[in-house]
Design an enzyme around this catalytic site. Structure first.
Site, PDB file in Angstrom:
ATOM      1  N   ASP A  56       0.859  -1.173   0.000  1.00  0.00           N
ATOM      2  CA  ASP A  56       0.000   0.000   0.000  1.00  0.00           C
ATOM      3  C   ASP A  56       0.910   1.242   0.000  1.00  0.00           C
ATOM      4  O   ASP A  56       1.389   1.643  -1.052  1.00  0.00           O
ATOM      5  CB  ASP A  56      -0.888  -0.121   1.256  1.00  0.00           C
ATOM      6  CG  ASP A  56      -1.967   0.925   1.356  1.00  0.00           C
ATOM      7  OD1 ASP A  56      -2.508   1.325   0.318  1.00  0.00           O
ATOM      8  OD2 ASP A  56      -2.283   1.354   2.479  1.00  0.00           O
ATOM      9  N   ARG A 108     -10.372 -12.944   6.575  1.00  0.00           N
ATOM     10  CA  ARG A 108      -9.145 -13.508   6.009  1.00  0.00           C
ATOM     11  C   ARG A 108      -9.442 -14.793   5.237  1.00  0.00           C
ATOM     12  O   ARG A 108      -8.746 -15.153   4.291  1.00  0.00           O
ATOM     13  CB  ARG A 108      -8.144 -13.842   7.121  1.00  0.00           C
ATOM     14  CG  ARG A 108      -7.551 -12.628   7.805  1.00  0.00           C
ATOM     15  CD  ARG A 108      -6.363 -13.059   8.677  1.00  0.00           C
ATOM     16  NE  ARG A 108      -5.970 -12.037   9.618  1.00  0.00           N
ATOM     17  CZ  ARG A 108      -5.159 -11.002   9.337  1.00  0.00           C
ATOM     18  NH1 ARG A 108      -4.666 -10.867   8.124  1.00  0.00           N
ATOM     19  NH2 ARG A 108      -4.832 -10.133  10.253  1.00  0.00           N
ATOM     20  N   PHE A 115     -10.210  -0.642  -0.293  1.00  0.00           N
ATOM     21  CA  PHE A 115      -9.831  -1.524   0.803  1.00  0.00           C
ATOM     22  C   PHE A 115     -10.334  -2.932   0.525  1.00  0.00           C
ATOM     23  O   PHE A 115     -11.526  -3.147   0.342  1.00  0.00           O
ATOM     24  CB  PHE A 115     -10.370  -1.019   2.147  1.00  0.00           C
ATOM     25  CG  PHE A 115      -9.660  -1.663   3.284  1.00  0.00           C
ATOM     26  CD1 PHE A 115      -8.420  -1.200   3.705  1.00  0.00           C
ATOM     27  CD2 PHE A 115     -10.195  -2.775   3.921  1.00  0.00           C
ATOM     28  CE1 PHE A 115      -7.729  -1.812   4.738  1.00  0.00           C
ATOM     29  CE2 PHE A 115      -9.511  -3.404   4.955  1.00  0.00           C
ATOM     30  CZ  PHE A 115      -8.284  -2.925   5.360  1.00  0.00           C
TER      31      PHE A 115
HETATM   32  P1  IMP Z   1       1.953  -0.440   3.763  1.00  0.00           P
HETATM   33  O1  IMP Z   1       3.036  -0.415   4.790  1.00  0.00           O
HETATM   34  O2  IMP Z   1       1.145   0.827   3.761  1.00  0.00           O
HETATM   35  O3  IMP Z   1       2.445  -0.791   2.378  1.00  0.00           O
HETATM   36  O4  IMP Z   1       0.882  -1.474   4.271  1.00  0.00           O
HETATM   37  C1  IMP Z   1       0.942  -2.776   3.997  1.00  0.00           C
HETATM   38  C2  IMP Z   1       0.066  -3.544   4.961  1.00  0.00           C
HETATM   39  O5  IMP Z   1      -1.153  -2.839   5.224  1.00  0.00           O
HETATM   40  C3  IMP Z   1      -0.357  -4.855   4.375  1.00  0.00           C
HETATM   41  O6  IMP Z   1       0.562  -5.850   4.737  1.00  0.00           O
HETATM   42  C4  IMP Z   1      -1.716  -5.073   4.978  1.00  0.00           C
HETATM   43  O7  IMP Z   1      -1.593  -5.725   6.215  1.00  0.00           O
HETATM   44  C5  IMP Z   1      -2.262  -3.703   5.224  1.00  0.00           C
HETATM   45  N1  IMP Z   1      -3.186  -3.271   4.141  1.00  0.00           N
HETATM   46  C6  IMP Z   1      -2.982  -2.309   3.226  1.00  0.00           C
HETATM   47  N2  IMP Z   1      -4.019  -2.186   2.391  1.00  0.00           N
HETATM   48  C7  IMP Z   1      -4.927  -3.115   2.782  1.00  0.00           C
HETATM   49  C8  IMP Z   1      -6.226  -3.503   2.287  1.00  0.00           C
HETATM   50  O8  IMP Z   1      -6.774  -2.978   1.297  1.00  0.00           O
HETATM   51  N3  IMP Z   1      -6.829  -4.498   2.959  1.00  0.00           N
HETATM   52  C9  IMP Z   1      -6.283  -5.120   4.043  1.00  0.00           C
HETATM   53  N4  IMP Z   1      -5.059  -4.802   4.523  1.00  0.00           N
HETATM   54  C10 IMP Z   1      -4.392  -3.801   3.901  1.00  0.00           C
END
Ligand code: IMP
Ligand code: MG
Length: 174
Positions: free
Chosen positions: A101, A163, A150
């Site tokens: 993300d 999950r 999301f």
């Molecule tokens: P980042 O550090 O912002 O890249 O976040 C990554 C983590 O955020 C992932 O490993 C997920 O656990 C969580 N995450 C980000 N987007 C989503 C989503 O759309 N659904 C569920 N979990 C998400």
């Protein structure tokens, strides 16, 4: 607020893409052993399904970090909750993530892991939301690029729920 789940990527499409990714990874690491690192808990479904499709020998370990609370927005901070059980020194490491993300989790993790002397360090993610990137991350294998929504299912949660959905779904609140 009631949550509604719509299908974004069907189970069949996920499995088809995993076949393709596993074939590519097996070919690129032919004759070698691959050390899979799953980032708990989201990547577990991705990891097991991908691993079953790999035709090369694999070993596995897990790590847990937290970057999110129970909401749908990143807190911006990454914390190491569970470290690996085994050393990665000299190993061909493939980190498996459920979704990238902002990129904060993976940029932190890859930097940390690279200091431990792996022979090679690659990254595979089931899903990528490129529009949301805040910190750049080099992704070697991507299942699907998705829009900024999301998502849940196939390991991904909303407040620890969903999950176990066998497909990738989008949550809407009404
Ligand atoms: P980042 O550090 O912002 O890249 O976040 C990554 C983590 O955020 C992932 O490993 C997920 O656990 C969580 N995450 C980000 N987007 C989503 C989503 O759309 N659904 C569920 N979990 C998400
Ligand atoms: Mg995660």
């Amino acid at each position: 607020m009631a949550e509604k789940i719509g299908v974004l990527i069907s189970e069949e499409k996920v499995y088809h893409r995993l076949d393709e990714m596993a074939a590519q990874i097996s070919q690129e690491f032919e004759g070698q052993t691959l050390h899979l690192i799953g980032i708990l808990k989201g990547s577990v479904f991705f990891m097991t399904e991908l691993a079953k499709r790999l035709s090369i020998p694999v070993t596995m370990d897990f790590m847990s970090v937290s970057s999110y609370g129970n909401g749908t927005k990143s807190s911006g901070k990454v914390r190491l909750i569970k470290d690996l059980d085994e050393t990665i020194e000299g190993k061909n490491v493939l980190v498996l993530e459920d979704i990238i993300d902002s990129g904060r989790t993976l940029s932190y993790l890859l930097e940390e892991l690279s200091l431990r002397g792996p022979a090679c360090l690659r990254l595979a993610t089931l899903l990528d939301k490129p529009d949301r990137r805040v910190v750049p991350v080099d992704v070697d294998y991507t299942g699907f690029e998705i829009p900024d929504e999301f998502v849940v299912g196939f390991g991904l949660d909303y407040a620890q729920k969903y999950r176990n959905l066998p497909f990738i779904g989008v949550v809407s609140f009404e």
